[in-house]
Design a protein around this motif. Sequence first.
Motif, PDB file in Angstrom:
ATOM      1  N   VAL A  90       0.191  -1.101  -0.176  1.00 36.06           N
ATOM      2  CA  VAL A  90       0.157   0.168   0.384  1.00 36.06           C
ATOM      3  C   VAL A  90       0.752   1.611   0.159  1.00 36.06           C
ATOM      4  CG1 VAL A  90      -0.489  -0.005   2.150  1.00 36.06           C
ATOM      5  CG2 VAL A  90      -1.850   1.202   1.075  1.00 36.06           C
ATOM      6  N   VAL A  91       0.210   2.336  -0.520  1.00 35.27           N
ATOM      7  CA  VAL A  91       0.909   3.960  -0.880  1.00 35.27           C
ATOM      8  C   VAL A  91      -0.618   4.779  -0.565  1.00 35.27           C
ATOM      9  CG1 VAL A  91       1.099   3.377  -3.716  1.00 35.27           C
ATOM     10  CG2 VAL A  91       2.514   5.866  -1.891  1.00 35.27           C
ATOM     11  N   ALA A  92      -0.320   5.525   0.188  1.00 38.76           N
ATOM     12  CA  ALA A  92      -1.307   6.799   0.809  1.00 38.76           C
ATOM     13  C   ALA A  92      -1.072   7.616   0.854  1.00 38.76           C
ATOM     14  CB  ALA A  92      -2.007   5.678   0.937  1.00 38.76           C
ATOM     15  N   SER A  93      -1.665   8.869   0.381  1.00 32.67           N
ATOM     16  CA  SER A  93      -0.791  10.184   0.992  1.00 32.67           C
ATOM     17  C   SER A  93      -2.160  10.983   0.028  1.00 32.67           C
ATOM     18  CB  SER A  93       0.305  10.804  -0.123  1.00 32.67           C
ATOM     19  OG  SER A  93       0.235  10.814  -1.682  1.00 32.67           O
ATOM     20  N   GLY A  94      -2.555  12.612   0.767  1.00 31.03           N
ATOM     21  CA  GLY A  94      -2.892  13.350  -0.637  1.00 31.03           C
ATOM     22  C   GLY A  94      -2.620  13.193  -1.654  1.00 31.03           C
ATOM     23  N   ASN A  95      -3.808  13.680  -2.409  1.00 31.04           N
ATOM     24  CA  ASN A  95      -3.620  13.677  -4.080  1.00 31.04           C
ATOM     25  C   ASN A  95      -1.927  14.443  -4.614  1.00 31.04           C
ATOM     26  OD1 ASN A  95      -6.059  12.083  -4.657  1.00 31.04           O
ATOM     27  ND2 ASN A  95      -6.993  14.259  -4.344  1.00 31.04           N
ATOM     28  N   GLY A  96      -1.426  15.469  -3.852  1.00 32.84           N
ATOM     29  CA  GLY A  96      -0.712  16.530  -3.586  1.00 32.84           C
ATOM     30  C   GLY A  96       0.327  15.565  -3.906  1.00 32.84           C
ATOM     31  N   LEU A  97       0.751  15.128  -2.850  1.00 36.79           N
ATOM     32  CA  LEU A  97       2.043  14.087  -2.895  1.00 36.79           C
ATOM     33  C   LEU A  97       1.878  13.189  -3.059  1.00 36.79           C
ATOM     34  CD1 LEU A  97       4.833  15.244  -1.200  1.00 36.79           C
ATOM     35  CD2 LEU A  97       3.226  13.255   0.855  1.00 36.79           C
TER      36      LEU A  97
END
Length: 283
Positions: free
Chosen positions: A261-268
Amino acid sequence: MSSSLIDFGIALDAGIKAAHAGASVLQAYSHRRSDLIIDHKARNDLVSQADKEAEQAILEAFAELTPQFGIVAEETGGKPEGAATWYIDPLDGTTNYLHGIPHYAVSLGLIAHAGTVLPQATEPLTRDTPVVAIVYDPNREELFTAVAGTGAWLNGQRIACSKTNALADSLLATGFPFRDFSFEDQYMPIFDTAIHSTRGLRRNGAAALDLAWVACGRVDGYFEMGLAPWDVAAGALLVREAHGRAEDMYGKDPWPINGYVVASGNGLFAALSAMISPHLKPR
């Protein structure tokens, strides 16, 4: 799979009640941890009677409130079936729990299956999709919830991922290999890059809370390998409904069902993915 409709309100209410039922068991045992019977499923893979009894309380709630859905649970298994399936982790952060570290959660994610028609949709789903999420942290009394298309919430207040768009400005969460070391040679260069290109890394020991903390902006991004589906089913939706992305590292699965899994806000997200992808081996 079934083409029947899912009532999100009923499912969310059932999930909240089930999470509280499971957490009540965990908190009762947390004050007498020395009495717990602990089994070793594998190296560094522990299960206690608290896990088992919390899961049983959750299963009983779902049997009463949403018997039409399938069940995949960490301790008792099951299989995807029906219009949707609950992925149940009765105690995410077992090692923390057994050591008295107050950082763990109940994680419940409902995955709608391909062919299911969602409310307000005109066409059936073409692939499996997380649609309801509950992550409950009983120590902080923080209830994270999300429903597909309506947003993510913490104790009734809307939450959102951070707007950070540069790795140099980001604080990331991760999980070290601790049970399965087969991907260590992929993970370690990513870790090395991260500690040299971000504000820092946090390893808190509960994947569901890592994802929930991305969703509410406490950390800017998160990556981990070798997880189980029930670790990420709820958290993935929390992030997605909080204006972020939570994806399979390999870009193959519709949600991180295989635990990469990789997760973040859209900008990052693009920068975080670019940090990870050069080190992945074909799967």
